[in-house]
Design a protein around this motif. Structure first.
Motif, PDB file in Angstrom:
ATOM      1  N   SER A  36      27.794  27.710  39.661  1.00 34.68           N
ATOM      2  CA  SER A  36      28.929  28.416  40.283  1.00 34.68           C
ATOM      3  C   SER A  36      29.494  29.478  39.343  1.00 34.68           C
ATOM      4  CB  SER A  36      30.031  27.427  40.673  1.00 34.68           C
ATOM      5  OG  SER A  36      30.623  26.877  39.522  1.00 34.68           O
ATOM      6  N   ALA A  37      30.120  30.481  39.956  1.00 34.14           N
ATOM      7  CA  ALA A  37      30.775  31.547  39.193  1.00 34.14           C
ATOM      8  C   ALA A  37      32.010  31.988  39.977  1.00 34.14           C
ATOM      9  CB  ALA A  37      29.827  32.719  38.985  1.00 34.14           C
ATOM     10  N   TYR A  38      33.080  32.313  39.251  1.00 33.62           N
ATOM     11  CA  TYR A  38      34.345  32.685  39.865  1.00 33.62           C
ATOM     12  C   TYR A  38      34.892  33.931  39.171  1.00 33.62           C
ATOM     13  CZ  TYR A  38      39.417  32.390  40.648  1.00 33.62           C
ATOM     14  OH  TYR A  38      40.722  32.671  40.933  1.00 33.62           O
ATOM     15  N   ALA A  39      35.373  34.908  39.944  1.00 30.93           N
ATOM     16  CA  ALA A  39      35.972  36.118  39.374  1.00 30.93           C
ATOM     17  C   ALA A  39      37.125  36.563  40.260  1.00 30.93           C
ATOM     18  CB  ALA A  39      34.933  37.227  39.271  1.00 30.93           C
ATOM     19  N   THR A  40      38.245  36.924  39.633  1.00 28.06           N
ATOM     20  CA  THR A  40      39.383  37.458  40.376  1.00 28.06           C
ATOM     21  C   THR A  40      40.031  38.571  39.558  1.00 28.06           C
ATOM     22  OG1 THR A  40      41.465  36.922  41.497  1.00 28.06           O
ATOM     23  CG2 THR A  40      41.007  35.749  39.477  1.00 28.06           C
ATOM     24  N   ALA A  41      40.549  39.589  40.254  1.00 28.69           N
ATOM     25  CA  ALA A  41      41.213  40.712  39.589  1.00 28.69           C
ATOM     26  C   ALA A  41      42.386  41.170  40.453  1.00 28.69           C
ATOM     27  CB  ALA A  41      40.241  41.859  39.380  1.00 28.69           C
ATOM     28  N   ASN A  42      43.518  41.440  39.805  1.00 29.35           N
ATOM     29  CA  ASN A  42      44.721  41.913  40.496  1.00 29.35           C
ATOM     30  C   ASN A  42      45.289  43.108  39.738  1.00 29.35           C
ATOM     31  OD1 ASN A  42      45.028  39.623  42.448  1.00 29.35           O
ATOM     32  ND2 ASN A  42      45.189  38.490  40.538  1.00 29.35           N
ATOM     33  N   ALA A  43      45.783  44.097  40.488  1.00 25.36           N
ATOM     34  CA  ALA A  43      46.405  45.270  39.873  1.00 25.36           C
ATOM     35  C   ALA A  43      47.570  45.722  40.738  1.00 25.36           C
ATOM     36  CB  ALA A  43      45.393  46.402  39.731  1.00 25.36           C
ATOM     37  N   SER A  44      48.689  46.090  40.092  1.00 25.85           N
ATOM     38  CA  SER A  44      49.829  46.636  40.833  1.00 25.85           C
ATOM     39  C   SER A  44      50.468  47.756  40.015  1.00 25.85           C
ATOM     40  CB  SER A  44      50.858  45.550  41.157  1.00 25.85           C
ATOM     41  OG  SER A  44      51.442  45.069  39.969  1.00 25.85           O
ATOM     42  N   ALA A  45      51.058  48.719  40.716  1.00 30.83           N
ATOM     43  CA  ALA A  45      51.707  49.851  40.060  1.00 30.83           C
ATOM     44  C   ALA A  45      52.866  50.323  40.927  1.00 30.83           C
ATOM     45  CB  ALA A  45      50.716  50.989  39.852  1.00 30.83           C
ATOM     46  N   SER A  46      53.954  50.765  40.276  1.00 29.63           N
ATOM     47  CA  SER A  46      55.067  51.343  41.012  1.00 29.63           C
ATOM     48  C   SER A  46      55.527  52.605  40.284  1.00 29.63           C
ATOM     49  CB  SER A  46      56.227  50.353  41.153  1.00 29.63           C
ATOM     50  OG  SER A  46      56.753  50.038  39.877  1.00 29.63           O
ATOM     51  N   GLY A  47      55.817  53.624  41.050  1.00 26.50           N
ATOM     52  CA  GLY A  47      56.231  54.914  40.512  1.00 26.50           C
ATOM     53  C   GLY A  47      56.017  55.978  41.576  1.00 26.50           C
ATOM     54  N   LYS A  48      56.208  57.223  41.222  1.00 25.02           N
ATOM     55  CA  LYS A  48      56.043  58.322  42.176  1.00 25.02           C
ATOM     56  C   LYS A  48      54.557  58.568  42.487  1.00 25.02           C
ATOM     57  CE  LYS A  48      58.740  61.930  43.255  1.00 25.02           C
ATOM     58  NZ  LYS A  48      59.835  62.765  42.898  1.00 25.02           N
ATOM     59  N   SER A  49      53.706  58.499  41.471  1.00 22.85           N
ATOM     60  CA  SER A  49      52.263  58.682  41.633  1.00 22.85           C
ATOM     61  C   SER A  49      51.578  57.465  41.037  1.00 22.85           C
ATOM     62  CB  SER A  49      51.822  59.955  40.913  1.00 22.85           C
ATOM     63  OG  SER A  49      50.424  60.078  40.922  1.00 22.85           O
ATOM     64  N   THR A  50      50.804  56.726  41.840  1.00 25.13           N
ATOM     65  CA  THR A  50      50.198  55.483  41.365  1.00 25.13           C
ATOM     66  C   THR A  50      48.702  55.432  41.657  1.00 25.13           C
ATOM     67  OG1 THR A  50      50.641  54.309  43.433  1.00 25.13           O
ATOM     68  CG2 THR A  50      52.331  54.189  41.712  1.00 25.13           C
ATOM     69  N   TYR A  51      47.978  54.622  40.878  1.00 26.19           N
ATOM     70  CA  TYR A  51      46.556  54.387  41.071  1.00 26.19           C
ATOM     71  C   TYR A  51      46.258  52.945  40.670  1.00 26.19           C
ATOM     72  CZ  TYR A  51      41.614  54.251  39.859  1.00 26.19           C
ATOM     73  OH  TYR A  51      40.290  53.890  39.756  1.00 26.19           O
ATOM     74  N   THR A  60      24.716  33.930  40.486  1.00 23.81           N
ATOM     75  CA  THR A  60      24.336  32.549  40.172  1.00 23.81           C
ATOM     76  C   THR A  60      22.877  32.308  40.537  1.00 23.81           C
ATOM     77  OG1 THR A  60      25.019  31.701  42.337  1.00 23.81           O
ATOM     78  CG2 THR A  60      26.659  31.653  40.587  1.00 23.81           C
ATOM     79  N   ASP A  61      22.206  31.559  39.715  1.00 18.79           N
ATOM     80  CA  ASP A  61      20.909  30.981  40.064  1.00 18.79           C
ATOM     81  C   ASP A  61      20.791  29.656  39.307  1.00 18.79           C
ATOM     82  OD1 ASP A  61      19.897  31.414  37.476  1.00 18.79           O
ATOM     83  OD2 ASP A  61      18.687  33.127  38.045  1.00 18.79           O
ATOM     84  N   LYS A  62      19.618  29.085  39.276  1.00 17.84           N
ATOM     85  CA  LYS A  62      19.449  27.760  38.689  1.00 17.84           C
ATOM     86  C   LYS A  62      19.738  27.728  37.186  1.00 17.84           C
ATOM     87  CE  LYS A  62      16.170  23.968  38.596  1.00 17.84           C
ATOM     88  NZ  LYS A  62      14.848  23.495  39.008  1.00 17.84           N
ATOM     89  N   TYR A  63      19.453  28.838  36.473  1.00 20.98           N
ATOM     90  CA  TYR A  63      19.552  28.840  35.015  1.00 20.98           C
ATOM     91  C   TYR A  63      20.612  29.777  34.425  1.00 20.98           C
ATOM     92  CZ  TYR A  63      15.102  26.493  35.631  1.00 20.98           C
ATOM     93  OH  TYR A  63      14.135  25.620  36.021  1.00 20.98           O
ATOM     94  N   VAL A  64      21.025  30.776  35.168  1.00 18.98           N
ATOM     95  CA  VAL A  64      21.969  31.765  34.643  1.00 18.98           C
ATOM     96  C   VAL A  64      23.097  32.002  35.651  1.00 18.98           C
ATOM     97  CG1 VAL A  64      22.272  34.160  33.870  1.00 18.98           C
ATOM     98  CG2 VAL A  64      20.157  32.946  33.330  1.00 18.98           C
ATOM     99  N   ASN A  65      24.331  31.973  35.166  1.00 19.21           N
ATOM    100  CA  ASN A  65      25.495  32.289  35.995  1.00 19.21           C
ATOM    101  C   ASN A  65      26.352  33.302  35.232  1.00 19.21           C
ATOM    102  OD1 ASN A  65      24.799  30.292  37.907  1.00 19.21           O
ATOM    103  ND2 ASN A  65      25.722  28.746  36.603  1.00 19.21           N
TER     104      ASN A  65
END
Length: 95
Positions: A36-51, A60-65
């Motif tokens: 198994s493999a798990y990944a999460t990403a969160n991003a927030s921005a506040s202002g007049k111009s944001t990105y 995932t496979d039998k030998y490498v995750n």
């Protein structure tokens, strides 16, 4: 000082702005275990111009995750700016 002696009156007006003006926040987390493999990403921005940008990938496979997570955020308001980024990578190799 006698108030009646004042020869001028100046009115001061301030712009409506939030003190600090801009903010950014990011979070990236990864975890792997056999099968198994798990990944999460969160991003927030506040202002007049944001990105904001997030990217996740798992494999995932039998030998490498593997798991990858990336988060970026930027904000600008006048001459105030804020930038944040986070990256996480996990790799598991099993017999």
């Amino acid at each position: 000082m006698i108030i009646d002696d004042l020869k001028f009156l100046e009115i001061a007006e301030f712009k409506n702005t939030i003190i600090g003006g801009v903010s950014t926040s990011v979070d990236a987390q990864t975890y792997v275990s056999q099968g198994s493999a798990y990944a999460t990403a969160n991003a927030s921005a506040s202002g007049k111009s944001t990105y904001t940008s997030t990217d996740t990938n798992t494999y995932t496979d039998k030998y490498v995750n593997s798991a990858y997570a990336n988060a970026e955020a930027s904000a600008k308001d006048g001459n105030k700016s804020s930038n944040s980024w986070a990256t996480s990578f996990s790799l598991g190799i099993y017999d």
